[in-house]
Design an enzyme around this catalytic site. Structure first.
Site, PDB file in Angstrom:
ATOM      1  N   ASP A  82      42.816  -8.455  84.468  1.00 50.98           N
ATOM      2  CA  ASP A  82      43.866  -7.600  85.032  1.00 50.98           C
ATOM      3  C   ASP A  82      44.510  -8.292  86.251  1.00 50.98           C
ATOM      4  O   ASP A  82      43.802  -8.873  87.079  1.00 50.98           O
ATOM      5  CB  ASP A  82      43.176  -6.283  85.472  1.00 50.98           C
ATOM      6  N   HIS A  83      45.822  -8.207  86.360  1.00 50.61           N
ATOM      7  CA  HIS A  83      46.554  -8.693  87.549  1.00 50.61           C
ATOM      8  C   HIS A  83      46.214 -10.128  87.962  1.00 50.61           C
ATOM      9  O   HIS A  83      45.973 -10.391  89.151  1.00 50.61           O
ATOM     10  CB  HIS A  83      46.308  -7.759  88.746  1.00 50.61           C
ATOM     11  N   ASP A 104      50.518 -11.343  86.347  1.00 47.90           N
ATOM     12  CA  ASP A 104      51.352 -10.399  87.102  1.00 47.90           C
ATOM     13  C   ASP A 104      52.317 -11.152  88.014  1.00 47.90           C
ATOM     14  O   ASP A 104      51.981 -11.521  89.137  1.00 47.90           O
ATOM     15  CB  ASP A 104      50.469  -9.455  87.924  1.00 47.90           C
ATOM     16  N   GLU A 134      54.267  -7.975  83.505  1.00 52.27           N
ATOM     17  CA  GLU A 134      54.886  -6.777  84.093  1.00 52.27           C
ATOM     18  C   GLU A 134      56.315  -7.081  84.519  1.00 52.27           C
ATOM     19  O   GLU A 134      56.570  -8.101  85.163  1.00 52.27           O
ATOM     20  CB  GLU A 134      54.069  -6.331  85.310  1.00 52.27           C
ATOM     21  N   HIS A 182      49.541   2.463  91.892  1.00 53.36           N
ATOM     22  CA  HIS A 182      48.122   2.090  91.944  1.00 53.36           C
ATOM     23  C   HIS A 182      47.466   2.883  93.071  1.00 53.36           C
ATOM     24  O   HIS A 182      48.074   3.078  94.134  1.00 53.36           O
ATOM     25  CB  HIS A 182      47.968   0.597  92.251  1.00 53.36           C
ATOM     26  N   HIS A 210      50.427   1.160  84.346  1.00 50.65           N
ATOM     27  CA  HIS A 210      49.447   0.892  85.410  1.00 50.65           C
ATOM     28  C   HIS A 210      49.388   2.108  86.330  1.00 50.65           C
ATOM     29  O   HIS A 210      50.274   2.948  86.333  1.00 50.65           O
ATOM     30  CB  HIS A 210      49.869  -0.340  86.220  1.00 50.65           C
ATOM     31  N   GLY A 211      48.316   2.155  87.148  1.00 52.66           N
ATOM     32  CA  GLY A 211      48.207   3.265  88.094  1.00 52.66           C
ATOM     33  C   GLY A 211      47.935   4.576  87.386  1.00 52.66           C
ATOM     34  O   GLY A 211      48.585   5.594  87.658  1.00 52.66           O
ATOM     35  N   GLY A 212      46.958   4.567  86.472  1.00 48.67           N
ATOM     36  CA  GLY A 212      46.686   5.766  85.670  1.00 48.67           C
ATOM     37  C   GLY A 212      45.991   6.886  86.427  1.00 48.67           C
ATOM     38  O   GLY A 212      46.028   8.043  85.997  1.00 48.67           O
ATOM     39  N   ASN A 232      46.111   1.984  82.279  1.00 47.07           N
ATOM     40  CA  ASN A 232      45.153   1.339  83.195  1.00 47.07           C
ATOM     41  C   ASN A 232      44.613   2.373  84.173  1.00 47.07           C
ATOM     42  O   ASN A 232      45.390   3.163  84.740  1.00 47.07           O
ATOM     43  CB  ASN A 232      45.846   0.239  83.991  1.00 47.07           C
TER      44      ASN A 232
HETATM   45  P1  13P Z   1      44.532   3.190  89.348  1.00 48.00           P
HETATM   46  O1  13P Z   1      43.486   2.630  90.229  1.00 48.00           O
HETATM   47  O2  13P Z   1      45.609   3.908  90.089  1.00 48.00           O
HETATM   48  O3  13P Z   1      43.979   4.013  88.234  1.00 48.00           O
HETATM   49  O4  13P Z   1      45.293   1.942  88.676  1.00 48.00           O
HETATM   50  C1  13P Z   1      44.540   1.023  87.954  1.00 48.00           C
HETATM   51  C2  13P Z   1      45.395  -0.082  87.452  1.00 48.00           C
HETATM   52  O5  13P Z   1      46.581   0.080  87.209  1.00 48.00           O
HETATM   53  C3  13P Z   1      44.774  -1.394  87.261  1.00 48.00           C
HETATM   54  O6  13P Z   1      45.652  -2.334  86.772  1.00 48.00           O
END
Ligand code: 13P
Length: 286
Positions: A82-83, A104, A134, A182, A210-212, A232
């Site tokens: 990730d990232h 990313d 992204e 996030h 992202h930022g679920g 995510n």
């Molecule tokens: P959250 O921590 O907000 O769930 O986001 C996780 C994320 O997007 C990791 O790439």
């Protein structure tokens, strides 16, 4: 069941109108929590590691464990980096067994993001590994996960950008900015679902959110209904685990480390299970 690529895990998600959960793990406790939850639900999952997991002196041992655990899982699992901030870091992830990487470059100028993403795609595809990138920028990846973040509307993804970026890079799935952040939200989230739907209608590859963390059940269902294929997720899981441990410590004077780890792992597993259910993830049919 094998360790598979992210492309394989997501291959039926567009037609099936569901999302697969992608959960970050920085240690064995969360790795077990995530894989156990997916195994109990009988559905595919994406286990995400982050750059520090593949960099430190213990990274080879840790990744060997992660890859072995996922390979021996009873459900299809993709191990995704990730990232990742660079071509070299993506190469290291692939070397250590990731079946998928995210480069990313969302904070870079468009041309630079395209140029590096293309190189990553070329290398990764030659190794049988799939790639996420992204376009637009999801706020809050700047280290203030718990302070609260606000989505930056000026960095939301347009349909034209998404299509152009896909055509320029041939990535396997694309992360877009439509209102999530996030970490925790400052104020109420406002999701631009029409934008998401418009991207889904044009783009031939899975769409990533992202930022679920931090949304309500109805928000997740709307994200999925409007075309999210990979969600995510991390912050809610880590906060739930630490809250469970805090409660355990407050209630008991005598505890072993094993007691503490068990309670943290169970809390993380429960959150993963709950969200797998909400995202509507289905078993692969072929
Ligand atoms: P959250 O921590 O907000 O769930 O986001 C996780 C994320 O997007 C990791 O790439």
């Amino acid at each position: 069941m094998p360790l598979v690529t992210m492309k394989e895990v997501l291959k039926e998600s567009i037609e099936g109108k569901y999302a697969v959960g992608a959960f970050d793990s920085l240690d064995r406790v969360f790795t077990e929590a995530i894989i156990n939850a997916a195994e109990k639900k009988g559905v595919p999952v994406i286990l995400m590691v982050v750059p520090p997991c593949i960099e430190g002196p213990d990274s080879e041992r840790f990744m060997e464990y992660v890859v072995t655990r996922c390979r021996e899982s009873s459900v299809p699992v993709a191990v995704h980096l990730d990232h990742s901030p660079s071509f070299e870091n993506c190469a290291r992830g692939i070397h250590l067994g990731c079946t998928s990487v995210m480069f990313d470059g969302s904070a870079l100028p468009y041309e630079e993001n395209v140029a590096i993403t293309k190189k990553v795609v070329e290398m990764a595809h030659a190794a049988g590994v799939t790639v996420e990138a992204e376009i637009g920028h999801v706020s809050g990846h700047e280290g203030n996960m718990l302070d609260g973040n606000i989505a930056d509307e000026s960095a939301f993804t347009t349909v034209e950008e998404a299509m152009q970026f896909y055509q320029d890079t041939q990535v396997d799935c694309l992360a877009v900015a439509i209102g999530t952040v996030h970490g925790v939200y400052k104020g109420e989230p406002h999701l631009d679902l029409d934008r998401l739907q418009a991207i889904r209608d044009e783009l031939p590859i899975p769409v990533v959110i992202h930022g679920g963390s931090g949304l309500k059940e109805k928000d997740y269902k709307e994200l999925v209904a409007h075309g999210a294929n990979k969600i995510n997720f991390f912050t809610t899981m880590t906060l739930a685990a630490s809250e469970a441990v805090r409660k355990l410590l407050a209630e008991h004077d005598k505890l072993t480390m094993t007691d503490i780890i068990e309670v943290g792992q169970k809390a993380a597993e429960d959150i993963v299970s709950e969200h797998i259910e909400i995202f509507g993830t289905k078993p692969l049919t072929k």
